[in-house]
Design a protein around this motif. Structure first.
Motif, mmCIF file in Angstrom:
data_model
loop_
_atom_site.group_PDB
_atom_site.id
_atom_site.type_symbol
_atom_site.label_atom_id
_atom_site.label_comp_id
_atom_site.label_asym_id
_atom_site.label_seq_id
_atom_site.Cartn_x
_atom_site.Cartn_y
_atom_site.Cartn_z
ATOM 1 N N GLU A 1 61.853 -35.460 -82.589
ATOM 2 C CA GLU A 1 62.199 -33.828 -82.441
ATOM 3 C C GLU A 1 60.833 -33.253 -83.536
ATOM 4 N N GLY B 1 64.497 -27.103 -84.169
ATOM 5 C CA GLY B 1 64.757 -28.495 -83.510
ATOM 6 C C GLY B 1 66.007 -28.897 -83.906
ATOM 7 N N THR C 1 68.828 -32.468 -83.219
ATOM 8 C CA THR C 1 68.967 -33.927 -82.543
ATOM 9 C C THR C 1 70.502 -34.244 -82.951
#
Ligand code: ATP
Ligand code: ATP
Ligand code: MG
Ligand code: MG
Length: 878
Positions: free
Chosen positions: A82, A99, A101
């Protein structure tokens, strides 16, 4: 590591309401699934070496170097991918910051979410990040050359997708004013605004730009003639088609110096100016012939080149254009000076930067010769050395803002000229020694009028003040707060979306507005079908928002579309959430009902602060969405004693309530009764409570948009949709002695809903023909059985023709298991073949009974009923 799937989101989405441009990458870490970064020898060092700028990523520690600290201490590879994907875009000049994850329910499989500026670049960055990380894992390093190539490729994507400086300026201004825009499918057309309020642009032409004006401007000779006929100073000149006529034409314009140019050229192509001899004239003629059949011969006017931009009848900017040149330093040759000048980071290729690199052409050498130079000459310090005759930015020229210097008489003249030609946006090329004096006094001329003039020289002049010319364009297209949007109403929920969307569209039609709506059945405008099919994604929304006749958009928004591609528009005026129930769990990494609720809440959250989230007060997961939205809240409830709704109303809120047999809007101290449920065909004589709930939601959504109670009432009373329009949605048939109902309720919540109607059937027996698609979970079949035992007096269990991989008989066994668990002495039988099962039920139906069929094939079921001589179709909506 292996990338399983890459999705591109556009619009508010599951991950973020505010960040509309996200790439979601489903990444299988494979053998790295159990290995955090600190356990991979040399990984930290290799990563820092490849991308030292990762130091700038804060990450959870919240300070510089925070992310690298996490890598050193140990974090999973998805998280690293990421950050790398974000950094790669950053290095290519695309600023992205968001971002996320998350590990999925499948161990070792992650969802990596990264922001993008350019879609293709974003997807590329995701793939490149995986490649980079894998290389460092395998070899301890990522080759520099490869990284450079990645960054170059990313830059190329970004440049190729760029819309050109003029369009960029317009879009930026539109965004600043909150005007939505989207590219259309062809010809670089840009749509500003939505539906009936939209405007279109292509470069700097608008849909107000008249074709007559454009054609006239493109014909330089005709332009000059019309202007001359109106007393406007234009170059003395003539048009010739043969070299034989050249000599005479030169005499006609008064002898040298002259200008020769193609009749219909642009960007300075094929033009030679300041021609002083026959040889030059002949060469210039040939050069112009390359571009056009007909050739203009004109007197050469001494002076500097100016571009005057007129928008909506007013001069908004003036720039002096200076041809490409270098200035001597007494040491370097002209060739060296050019190289040096082209190193300016502001100079790019074509139109992708503020300035364009200088390139030499035929005229450049002539020009140098005339100035007494070759490329190798070293001009004295401070001398100006021209390299191009014309001042087009695209040939390396530069621009100086002169907006404050133009003489008022020239302003008047320019505005008059543009009116004569007939353009809403035009650029005048004026040659004069001094723009601050009237043209007439200094023998200045208007050389031509340009349709679709470039904005680059005004928004980014090399000297002087940048001018917001795009602002003037917006003022013209959307004057005085003229709306650019149309109301958008979105509907989501697990069950009842299509019904509610259709009803809401129908209610809105009572206002005589053109309504565009999308559902799982198709896309409609007014009374007509545009396109059949499951049209609940962003593409279908765009069909509606791009339609120039649509005044109101009502959009069914299903989980699949939101998950796959986001909402497709930034905000709605009303977002309706009907209910959240277990359905489709386990698909698309939505495994729990809480996740499903988060997904559906996108519709409530992506509402303008002055809009409304219309929420079901009786469904706690939906009611809780009120916490997450910035919009106003409006609740609907089947329960007149709802605590939540009472408090809401006390605080000045608005609600739709089912009370004493009426659908009512409650606001402040007043209850506005819309209609008795009995009089609303959709509610099947008031017997289908879930349809009452859908009708409340639709009424409330319309009410908060200022549709009147009378109009809502008219809509509710007249909502009709035939079986052919909504097959399988509570289709009720009168077979004389008994009734049959076909519905494809497909999850526990909708069986429950159906049950609430069936239980209200009091004239006779209730017979159910039930089953479900084989790809459901075992427990879903058991639930279906349990619920059915409570609803029906007699049950026939059947299976689908297509068992979707299940053993024949296994689904029906599970259903039977459910039935007997709840009521051991239930009356039921299993007939696996659907046709036989339906026929058996219809054959045995006693007087006054209701046969409820949940078929695999709705069409077949309806046919089987119709051959028995249906007396009338009593649709819910009919
Ligand atoms: P563009 O696309 O940049 O508008 P074009 O190819 O349409 O250029 P013109 O505008 O007719 O061509 O001419 C280009 C430039 O050449 C003018 O801006 C001006 O500087 C110069 N020029 C053209 N005609 C004359 C003239 N008669 N006298 C002096 N200079 C001229
Ligand atoms: P799909 O997901 O297939 O697009 P949908 O949400 O659009 O479904 P509809 O087509 O309106 O839903 O209705 C499908 C079925 O769901 C109806 O026939 C009925 O059985 C049931 N249903 C409709 N409204 C509700 C509701 N408010 N609550 C529970 N079940 C409902
Ligand atoms: Mg020009
Ligand atoms: Mg639907």
């Amino acid at each position: 590591m292996r990338i399983l799937k890459i999705q591109t989101l556009r619009g508010p989405n599951y991950w973020s309401i505010r960040r509309h441009k996200l790439i979601v990458m489903r990444l299988d870490l494979e053998n790295l699934a159990e290995t955090p970064s600190n356990e991979i020898p040399g990984f930290y060092e290799g990563l820092v070496e490849a991308l030292p700028s990762l130091e700038g990523h804060y990450c959870s520690p919240g300070c510089r170097g925070g992310f690298l600290m996490r890598v050193r201490e140990g974090t999973m590879m998805g998280h690293i991918v990421e950050h790398v994907a974000l950094e790669l875009q950053e290095l290519a000049g695309m600023h992205v910051g968001f971002g996320r994850t998350r590990e999925t329910a499948t161990p070792g499989v992650y969802q990596v979410v990264i922001e993008y500026i350019n879609e293709e670049a974003g997807r590329y960055a995701g793939r490149a990040a995986v490649r980079l990380c894998q290389s460092i894992v395998d070899r301890g390093r990522y080759p520099k050359a490869e990284l450079e190539q990645d960054i170059q490729d990313l830059k190329d994507f970004s440049r190729e997708a760029s819309l050109g400086p003029s369009t960029e300026a317009i879009i930026k201004e539109a965004e600043k004013r909150g005007i939505p825009w989207m590219p259309l499918a062809a010809r670089f057309l840009i749509q500003l605004g939505y539906g009936v309020n939209q405007k279109r642009m292509q470069a700097t032409m608008t849909d107000n730009t008249g074709i007559l004006g454009v054609e006239l401007a493109c014909d330089k000779e005709a332009t000059k003639r019309i202007l001359a006929a109106n007393g406007v100073p234009v170059p003395r000149g003539t048009v010739i088609n043969f070299l034989d006529d050249l000599e005479e034409s030169i005499e006609y314009v008064g002898g040298y110096p002259i200008v020769i140019k193609p009749l219909d050229g642009n960007h300075g192509r094929g033009i030679t100016i300041d021609i002083r001899s026959w040889d030059e004239a002949e060469a210039a003629y040939e050069a112009a012939r390359q571009v056009s059949r007909s050739i203009i011969v004109e007197r050469y006017y001494v002076g500097r080149d100016h571009r005057v931009l007129v928008v909506d009848g007013k001069v908004v900017a003036v720039a002096e254009r200076v041809p490409a040149h270098v200035i001597g330093d007494g040491r370097s040759s002209i060739a060296e000076l050019i190289t040096e000048t082209n190193q300016d980071p502001n100079r790019g290729e074509g139109h992708d930067n503020v300035l364009t690199k200088i390139e030499l052409d035929r005229t450049s050498y002539q020009l140098l010769e005339r100035q007494g130079y070759t490329l190798n000459s070293v001009p004295p310090k401070g001398t100006l050395c021209y390299l191009r005759a014309t001042a087009n930015l695209s040939t390396g020229g530069s621009a100086v803002d002169r907006t404050d210097e133009i003489h008022p008489e020239n302003v008047w003249l320019a505005q008059r000229v543009v009116r004569i030609i007939g353009l809403d946006i035009a650029g005048l090329d004026i040659v004069t020694t001094d723009i601050s004096r009237p043209l007439r006094d200094v023998d200045g001329v208007i050389v031509e009028v340009n349709a679709a003039p470039g904005f680059r020289m005004h928004v980014a002049p090399s000297q002087g003040i940048p001018r917001n010319v795009a602002g003037a364009v917006m003022d013209m297209l959307f004057p005085n707060e003229k709306p650019s949007r149309i109301p958008i109403l979105t509907v989501t929920g697990t069950n009842g979306k299509t019904t509610t969307t259709r009803l809401l569209a129908h209610i809105y039609k009572q206002t005589k507005k053109v309504v565009g709506y999308t559902t799982t059945d198709g896309t409609y405008i007014g009374d007509y079908l545009v396109e059949a099919g499951d049209n609940t994604g962003p593409q279908s929304a765009h069909v509606i928002l791009q339609d120039p006749t649509v005044e109101v958009a009502v959009l069914e928004s299903a989980r699949g579309g939101i998950l796959r591609s986001g909402l497709g528009f930034e905000s709605a005026n009303v977002g309706v959430v009907l209910n959240v129930a277990a359905d489709h769990l386990g698909i698309g990494d939505i495994d729990t009902i809480e996740q499903l609720a988060n997904l559906k809440s996108v519709v409530a959250e992506a509402v303008f602060p002055d809009g409304y989230a219309v929420l079901n007060a009786d469904d706690h997961r939906v009611a809780a969405m009120a916490e997450k939205t910035k919009a106003n809240i409006a609740y609907f409830t089947m329960n007149p004693d709802s605590d939540l709704v009472r408090k809401h109303i006390q605080k000045g809120g608005v609600a739709a309530v089912y009370e004493n047999g009426y659908l009512s809007i409650v606001k402040g101290d007043w209850t506005h009764r819309i209609e008795r449920a009995e009089n609303i065909p959709l509610t099947m004589g008031g017997k289908a409570p879930f349809m009452i709930a859908n009708a409340l939601a639709a009424s409330l959504a319309a009410f908060v948009q200022n549709v009147t109670i009378e109009q809502i009432r008219a809509g509710l009373r007249t909502f009709r949709a035939s079986v052919s329009q909504t097959p399988g949605r509570m289709n009720l048939f009168n077979l004389g002695k008994y009734h049959a109902l076909v519905d494809y309720a497909h999850n526990p919540a909708s069986y429950e809903a159906l049950g609430s109607f069936v239980r209200n059937w009091t004239t006779g027996q209730r017979i159910g023909v039930i089953g479900g698609p084989g790809d459901r979970r075992d427990e879903d079949f058991v639930t279906l059985g349990k619920l059915s035992a409570d609803i029906f007096d007699y049950i026939i269990v059947k299976e689908d023709d297509d068992t979707r991989g299940r053993l024949r008989g296994s689904a029906s066994d599970l259903i039977v298991q459910g039935i007997t668990q709840v009521k051991p002495n239930s009356r039921f039988e299993s007939i696996l073949d659907e046709t036989q099962a339906i026929n058996k039920a219809l054959d045995m139906a006693p007087d006054g009974s209701l046969v409820v069929i949940l078929p695999e094939s709705v069409n077949r079921a309806i046919k089987l009923i119709k051959v028995r001589g249906v007396q009338e179709e009593i649709q819910p909506q009919n």
